[in-house]
Design a protein around this motif. Structure first.
Motif, PDB file in Angstrom:
ATOM      1  N   LEU A 281       0.845  -1.284   0.057  1.00 37.02           N
ATOM      2  CA  LEU A 281       0.054   0.027  -0.089  1.00 37.02           C
ATOM      3  C   LEU A 281       1.061   1.463   0.014  1.00 37.02           C
ATOM      4  O   LEU A 281       1.756   1.399   0.828  1.00 37.02           O
ATOM      5  CB  LEU A 281      -0.905   0.009   1.149  1.00 37.02           C
ATOM      6  N   VAL A 282       0.565   2.114  -0.969  1.00 38.53           N
ATOM      7  CA  VAL A 282       1.470   3.283  -1.122  1.00 38.53           C
ATOM      8  C   VAL A 282       0.652   4.629  -0.995  1.00 38.53           C
ATOM      9  O   VAL A 282      -0.519   4.846  -1.574  1.00 38.53           O
ATOM     10  CB  VAL A 282       2.060   3.365  -2.563  1.00 38.53           C
ATOM     11  N   ARG A 283       1.179   5.494   0.130  1.00 37.90           N
ATOM     12  CA  ARG A 283       0.545   6.930  -0.184  1.00 37.90           C
ATOM     13  C   ARG A 283       1.287   7.668  -0.968  1.00 37.90           C
ATOM     14  O   ARG A 283       2.573   7.903  -1.043  1.00 37.90           O
ATOM     15  CB  ARG A 283       0.715   7.396   1.328  1.00 37.90           C
ATOM     16  N   ASN A 284       0.679   8.035  -1.970  1.00 36.08           N
ATOM     17  CA  ASN A 284       1.232   8.708  -3.231  1.00 36.08           C
ATOM     18  C   ASN A 284       1.644  10.365  -2.733  1.00 36.08           C
ATOM     19  O   ASN A 284       0.877  10.841  -1.947  1.00 36.08           O
ATOM     20  CB  ASN A 284       0.517   8.723  -4.417  1.00 36.08           C
ATOM     21  N   THR A 285       3.075  10.667  -3.235  1.00 32.57           N
ATOM     22  CA  THR A 285       3.265  12.057  -2.752  1.00 32.57           C
ATOM     23  C   THR A 285       3.240  12.881  -3.972  1.00 32.57           C
ATOM     24  O   THR A 285       3.207  14.123  -3.896  1.00 32.57           O
ATOM     25  CB  THR A 285       4.406  12.050  -2.127  1.00 32.57           C
ATOM     26  N   TRP A 286       3.812  12.324  -5.167  1.00 30.40           N
ATOM     27  CA  TRP A 286       3.747  13.258  -6.429  1.00 30.40           C
ATOM     28  C   TRP A 286       3.211  12.444  -7.500  1.00 30.40           C
ATOM     29  O   TRP A 286       3.579  10.962  -7.625  1.00 30.40           O
ATOM     30  CB  TRP A 286       5.398  13.622  -6.836  1.00 30.40           C
ATOM     31  N   THR A 287       2.542  12.871  -8.391  1.00 30.50           N
ATOM     32  CA  THR A 287       2.040  12.243  -9.612  1.00 30.50           C
ATOM     33  C   THR A 287       2.196  13.155 -10.801  1.00 30.50           C
ATOM     34  O   THR A 287       2.324  14.285 -10.695  1.00 30.50           O
ATOM     35  CB  THR A 287       0.536  11.782  -9.279  1.00 30.50           C
ATOM     36  N   SER A 288       2.573  12.287 -12.080  1.00 24.87           N
ATOM     37  CA  SER A 288       2.912  12.851 -13.144  1.00 24.87           C
ATOM     38  C   SER A 288       1.712  13.579 -13.835  1.00 24.87           C
ATOM     39  O   SER A 288       0.719  13.068 -14.018  1.00 24.87           O
ATOM     40  CB  SER A 288       3.716  12.027 -13.944  1.00 24.87           C
ATOM     41  N   VAL A 289       2.145  14.304 -14.532  1.00 22.19           N
ATOM     42  CA  VAL A 289       1.076  15.168 -15.806  1.00 22.19           C
ATOM     43  C   VAL A 289       1.892  15.082 -16.986  1.00 22.19           C
ATOM     44  O   VAL A 289       2.924  15.800 -17.066  1.00 22.19           O
ATOM     45  CB  VAL A 289       0.830  16.660 -15.236  1.00 22.19           C
ATOM     46  N   ASP A 290       1.301  14.368 -17.995  1.00 19.60           N
ATOM     47  CA  ASP A 290       2.081  14.165 -19.125  1.00 19.60           C
ATOM     48  C   ASP A 290       1.151  14.522 -20.310  1.00 19.60           C
ATOM     49  O   ASP A 290      -0.152  14.124 -20.398  1.00 19.60           O
ATOM     50  CB  ASP A 290       2.406  12.826 -19.365  1.00 19.60           C
ATOM     51  N   ALA A 291       1.445  15.250 -21.348  1.00 23.67           N
ATOM     52  CA  ALA A 291       0.762  15.462 -22.536  1.00 23.67           C
ATOM     53  C   ALA A 291       0.119  14.198 -22.986  1.00 23.67           C
ATOM     54  O   ALA A 291      -0.882  14.261 -23.719  1.00 23.67           O
ATOM     55  CB  ALA A 291       1.600  16.346 -23.615  1.00 23.67           C
ATOM     56  N   ALA A 292       1.127  13.161 -23.258  1.00 20.23           N
ATOM     57  CA  ALA A 292       0.573  12.041 -24.031  1.00 20.23           C
ATOM     58  C   ALA A 292      -0.489  11.248 -23.247  1.00 20.23           C
ATOM     59  O   ALA A 292      -1.349  10.651 -23.823  1.00 20.23           O
ATOM     60  CB  ALA A 292       1.791  11.119 -24.162  1.00 20.23           C
ATOM     61  N   LEU A 293      -0.984  11.688 -21.982  1.00 18.06           N
ATOM     62  CA  LEU A 293      -2.334  11.063 -21.353  1.00 18.06           C
ATOM     63  C   LEU A 293      -3.364  11.441 -22.185  1.00 18.06           C
ATOM     64  O   LEU A 293      -4.428  10.793 -22.166  1.00 18.06           O
ATOM     65  CB  LEU A 293      -2.342  11.872 -19.763  1.00 18.06           C
ATOM     66  N   ARG A 294      -3.275  12.649 -22.979  1.00 16.40           N
ATOM     67  CA  ARG A 294      -4.601  12.967 -23.770  1.00 16.40           C
ATOM     68  C   ARG A 294      -4.890  11.970 -24.532  1.00 16.40           C
ATOM     69  O   ARG A 294      -6.153  11.819 -25.212  1.00 16.40           O
ATOM     70  CB  ARG A 294      -4.162  14.133 -24.461  1.00 16.40           C
ATOM     71  N   LEU A 295      -3.915  11.232 -25.305  1.00 13.85           N
ATOM     72  CA  LEU A 295      -4.002  10.152 -26.117  1.00 13.85           C
ATOM     73  C   LEU A 295      -4.855   9.148 -25.593  1.00 13.85           C
ATOM     74  O   LEU A 295      -5.364   8.145 -26.626  1.00 13.85           O
ATOM     75  CB  LEU A 295      -2.808   9.572 -26.687  1.00 13.85           C
ATOM     76  N   ARG A 296      -4.896   8.663 -24.329  1.00 10.54           N
ATOM     77  CA  ARG A 296      -5.844   7.703 -23.925  1.00 10.54           C
ATOM     78  C   ARG A 296      -7.097   8.425 -23.199  1.00 10.54           C
ATOM     79  O   ARG A 296      -7.992   7.421 -22.604  1.00 10.54           O
ATOM     80  CB  ARG A 296      -4.900   6.947 -22.574  1.00 10.54           C
ATOM     81  N   LEU A 297      -7.132   9.587 -23.359  1.00  3.76           N
ATOM     82  CA  LEU A 297      -8.637  10.217 -22.997  1.00  3.76           C
ATOM     83  C   LEU A 297      -9.367  10.249 -24.192  1.00  3.76           C
ATOM     84  O   LEU A 297      -9.967  11.377 -24.368  1.00  3.76           O
ATOM     85  CB  LEU A 297      -8.363  11.481 -22.184  1.00  3.76           C
ATOM     86  N   ARG A 298      -9.489   9.158 -24.750  1.00  2.00           N
ATOM     87  CA  ARG A 298     -10.384   8.965 -26.023  1.00  2.00           C
ATOM     88  C   ARG A 298     -11.144   7.748 -25.960  1.00  2.00           C
ATOM     89  O   ARG A 298     -10.534   6.836 -25.302  1.00  2.00           O
ATOM     90  CB  ARG A 298      -9.417   9.253 -27.177  1.00  2.00           C
ATOM     91  N   GLU A 299     -12.210   7.688 -26.890  1.00  2.00           N
ATOM     92  CA  GLU A 299     -12.854   6.262 -26.906  1.00  2.00           C
ATOM     93  C   GLU A 299     -11.641   5.179 -27.361  1.00  2.00           C
ATOM     94  O   GLU A 299     -12.010   4.072 -26.904  1.00  2.00           O
ATOM     95  CB  GLU A 299     -13.898   6.441 -27.938  1.00  2.00           C
ATOM     96  N   THR A 300     -10.891   5.574 -28.228  1.00  2.00           N
ATOM     97  CA  THR A 300      -9.982   4.596 -28.901  1.00  2.00           C
ATOM     98  C   THR A 300      -8.647   5.401 -28.956  1.00  2.00           C
ATOM     99  O   THR A 300      -8.395   6.481 -29.563  1.00  2.00           O
ATOM    100  CB  THR A 300     -10.328   4.372 -30.295  1.00  2.00           C
ATOM    101  N   ALA A 301      -7.597   4.836 -28.359  1.00  2.00           N
ATOM    102  CA  ALA A 301      -6.295   5.366 -28.343  1.00  2.00           C
ATOM    103  C   ALA A 301      -5.547   4.812 -29.589  1.00  2.00           C
ATOM    104  O   ALA A 301      -6.137   4.049 -30.418  1.00  2.00           O
ATOM    105  CB  ALA A 301      -5.532   4.658 -27.290  1.00  2.00           C
ATOM    106  N   PRO A 302      -4.652   5.511 -30.212  1.00  2.00           N
ATOM    107  CA  PRO A 302      -3.984   5.292 -31.619  1.00  2.00           C
ATOM    108  C   PRO A 302      -3.417   3.921 -31.533  1.00  2.00           C
ATOM    109  O   PRO A 302      -3.064   3.145 -30.435  1.00  2.00           O
ATOM    110  CB  PRO A 302      -2.817   6.390 -31.750  1.00  2.00           C
ATOM    111  N   PRO A 303      -3.735   3.189 -32.585  1.00  2.00           N
ATOM    112  CA  PRO A 303      -3.052   1.653 -32.894  1.00  2.00           C
ATOM    113  C   PRO A 303      -1.642   1.524 -32.329  1.00  2.00           C
ATOM    114  O   PRO A 303      -1.010   2.528 -32.681  1.00  2.00           O
ATOM    115  CB  PRO A 303      -3.274   1.478 -33.953  1.00  2.00           C
ATOM    116  N   GLY A 304      -1.225   0.646 -31.416  1.00  2.00           N
ATOM    117  CA  GLY A 304      -0.021   0.509 -31.302  1.00  2.00           C
ATOM    118  C   GLY A 304       0.325   1.341 -29.664  1.00  2.00           C
ATOM    119  O   GLY A 304       1.514   0.866 -29.097  1.00  2.00           O
ATOM    120  N   TYR A 305      -0.561   2.264 -29.244  1.00  2.00           N
ATOM    121  CA  TYR A 305      -0.235   2.849 -28.054  1.00  2.00           C
ATOM    122  C   TYR A 305      -0.936   2.108 -26.994  1.00  2.00           C
ATOM    123  O   TYR A 305      -1.653   1.065 -27.147  1.00  2.00           O
ATOM    124  CB  TYR A 305      -0.870   4.174 -28.287  1.00  2.00           C
ATOM    125  N   PHE A 306      -0.622   2.573 -25.810  1.00  2.00           N
ATOM    126  CA  PHE A 306      -1.454   2.024 -24.490  1.00  2.00           C
ATOM    127  C   PHE A 306      -2.765   2.144 -24.786  1.00  2.00           C
ATOM    128  O   PHE A 306      -3.288   2.878 -25.512  1.00  2.00           O
ATOM    129  CB  PHE A 306      -1.157   2.852 -23.309  1.00  2.00           C
TER     130      PHE A 306
END
Lengths: 349, 349
Positions: free
Chosen positions: A42-67
């Motif tokens: 169990l981890v208490r998180n202290t820092w979490t990342s913000v990355d532009a590429a998260l936007r690619l996964r905030l879609r109905e379908t991510a681009p082929p080959g991506y997460f």
């Protein structure tokens, strides 16, 4: 130890953004702190990342080959995070350890030890916080460092004498690329989206020339900064930037594409560069890559980049946003270009 | 020896084509047969080459990095040709020698020995016509062979198990690429622009699957021929073909672009592929190249391709047009896709 009376906040996507990311696309949810099972911590998180590429996964379908796309109504699995182990049922981890994992944008996470996350880039691991502060492992000593290091040296195949152009050079990756190229003795041109960032590039990152891409026609700005052309273009942007690079590259020039921030929010793909014929006439190489395909270089990168940081020869900036609840706004700001260097959310409560 | 009473016909461009190449863009001119000076030979040309890429030089301005535009009102310097030496004032050449040079689209040429032509691909040289007929040195044993060999093996970096797609696979270069890939044991998909060419690909070139790109949506046709995707795409076409390839390539796939016939006649450049983001997510490499940058591979190519030809394992077709005066029409036909294999003009008078 029991945390039964404590709740954990989690940021869940509840709608896929149309165009710009809006805080209303997310919800801050209170859940019971989960209990670790066998082999888990169990981890208490202290820092979490913000990355532009998260936007690619905030879609109905991510681009082929991506997460894959992030499912709605669940926490984001696959966002890089650091924290402190609160309870461990896994060999090799103990309460108090500072760790890296990929279950971010939440207060508490249960993480299984030894399970690959993020397509191979990372598994739960203990961090050496004497070498660098924990959050550096989300940036210069993490995926950003790997992207910059592998992209410049291995994907673009940096060679003696190359002139290098880096776009989004004030960003988390670009600022590292520019500095690594300078440390290797190259002439480096950086571009960014504001006069303040241009000053940062010239004064702190130490590039040889810099320009604000909003200040005029991109090919003209580039020609002024690199009158004899460039040999390597490190692409964080795509679109008109990639087109300008193809125009400015000298014979046998190379492009390493690590991202195309200009494309991430688009409902429809934008047309590609209309000057690809120059790739033929000038024998150009254009390569896309993901840091996750470069995980074998992590030890080499950590050693080299770590040494430069400790020697004070490589510096990085952080844009820190306080409070988990502000993570969505931090992502929206990053995609608008508000940040300089690495964007991080410090989790406090 | 005097040829004073003989005239030499030369095909001169007199206007840069708009769109399609028309015979009226050229003029057939009678000139006195030139006299060779010291270090020069006089050649009676017998075969002259017709190449799609000539179209790139029949413009006010050729693309940066490419050979310069052909001047109007002069013969075409830089078109591959073979012929017989009529008179020699150059060491190492004698009347009767069969030679290769780059002063094509004319009956007679004076060529200086030892001078590079065509950006390094060739200098006046004597041909071994026991190994292959003279005109083969304009095709399979010439620039086409070099383009196919270097492009597939070195630029695309063919690896064991790669599935290969070749566009314009019935053409001078594509038919060699497809056969070399087959000789190396790969699964090969060929595409071309007619049902007759598809039969040629299946029956003579020996590809595993073939399709007529005009028969339906290109991505669907490709998916049917290569249901599991491809690893290498050899691009002779650009445009929608390149886009379809980027969609179909598997992770770490590679594209070798040797030409973009879809672009040559365009007044304005067409937009590039709108799916370049997939180059990032799938770690793709896209490389343009010119055979002239690969001249160091000529001996290796000549040895390997020559051995395959002599063993009957690699075959090539020729589309032969008789008569120098028909060279412009032959170029127009090639750009329309009328040819199969290498297009040649046999010079008779």
């Amino acid at each position: 130890m029991t945390l039964g009376s404590v709740t954990s906040r989690e940021v869940w996507p509840v709608a896929y953004p149309r165009g710009e990311v809006r805080p209303a696309d997310f919800r801050l949810v209170d859940v019971p702190v989960p209990e670790p099972g066998t082999g888990e911590v169990l981890v208490r998180n202290t820092w979490t990342s913000v990355d532009a590429a998260l936007r690619l996964r905030l879609r109905e379908t991510a681009p082929p080959g991506y997460f894959p796309a992030f499912p709605l109504g669940r926490p984001l699995d696959g966002v890089m995070t650091v924290g402190e182990v609160v309870a461990s049922h896994a060999d090799g981890f103990a309460a108090g350890d500072t760790v890296w994992h990929a279950a971010g944008w939440r207060d508490y996470a249960v993480v299984a030890a030894g399970q690959p996350a993020l397509g191979g880039v990372g598994t739960l691991r203990r961090l050496d916080v004497r070498a660098a502060p924990a959050q550096a492992y989300l940036g210069a000593l993490g995926a950003n460092g790997l992207t910059a290091y592998a992209g410049l040296l291995h994907v673009a195949g940096l060679r003696d004498g190359d002139v290098v152009w880096v776009s989004a050079a004030a960003g988390a990756v670009g600022s590292l690329v520019a500095q690594i190229a300078k440390l290797r003795g190259h002439r480096v041109i950086g571009s960014a989206g504001s006069a303040a960032k241009v000053r940062y590039l010239l004064d702190e990152v130490g590039v040889d020339a810099a320009f604000d891409y909003r200040a005029g026609p991109l090919p003209d700005l580039l020609a002024e900064a690199a009158p004899d052309g460039v040999d390597v273009y490190f692409d964080n942007v795509g679109g008109d930037h990639l087109r300008a690079a193809i125009g400015a590259l000298r014979p046998h020039g190379r492009v390493a594409i690590c991202g195309m921030i200009s494309e991430y929010a688009a409902e429809r793909s934008a047309p590609g560069p209309d000057n690809l014929m120059l790739a033929v006439t000038k024998s150009l190489t254009i390569r896309g890559f993901r840091a996750s395909a470069m995980a074998h270089l992590i030890p080499e990168m950590t050693r080299e980049v770590g040494a430069w940081i400790r020697a004070g020869r490589l510096r990085y900036r952080e844009t820190v946003v306080d409070g988990l609840e502000r993570a969505p706004a931090a992502l929206a700001g990053l995609l608008r270009g508000d940040n300089t260097g690495k964007t991080l959310v410090r989790i406090t409560r």
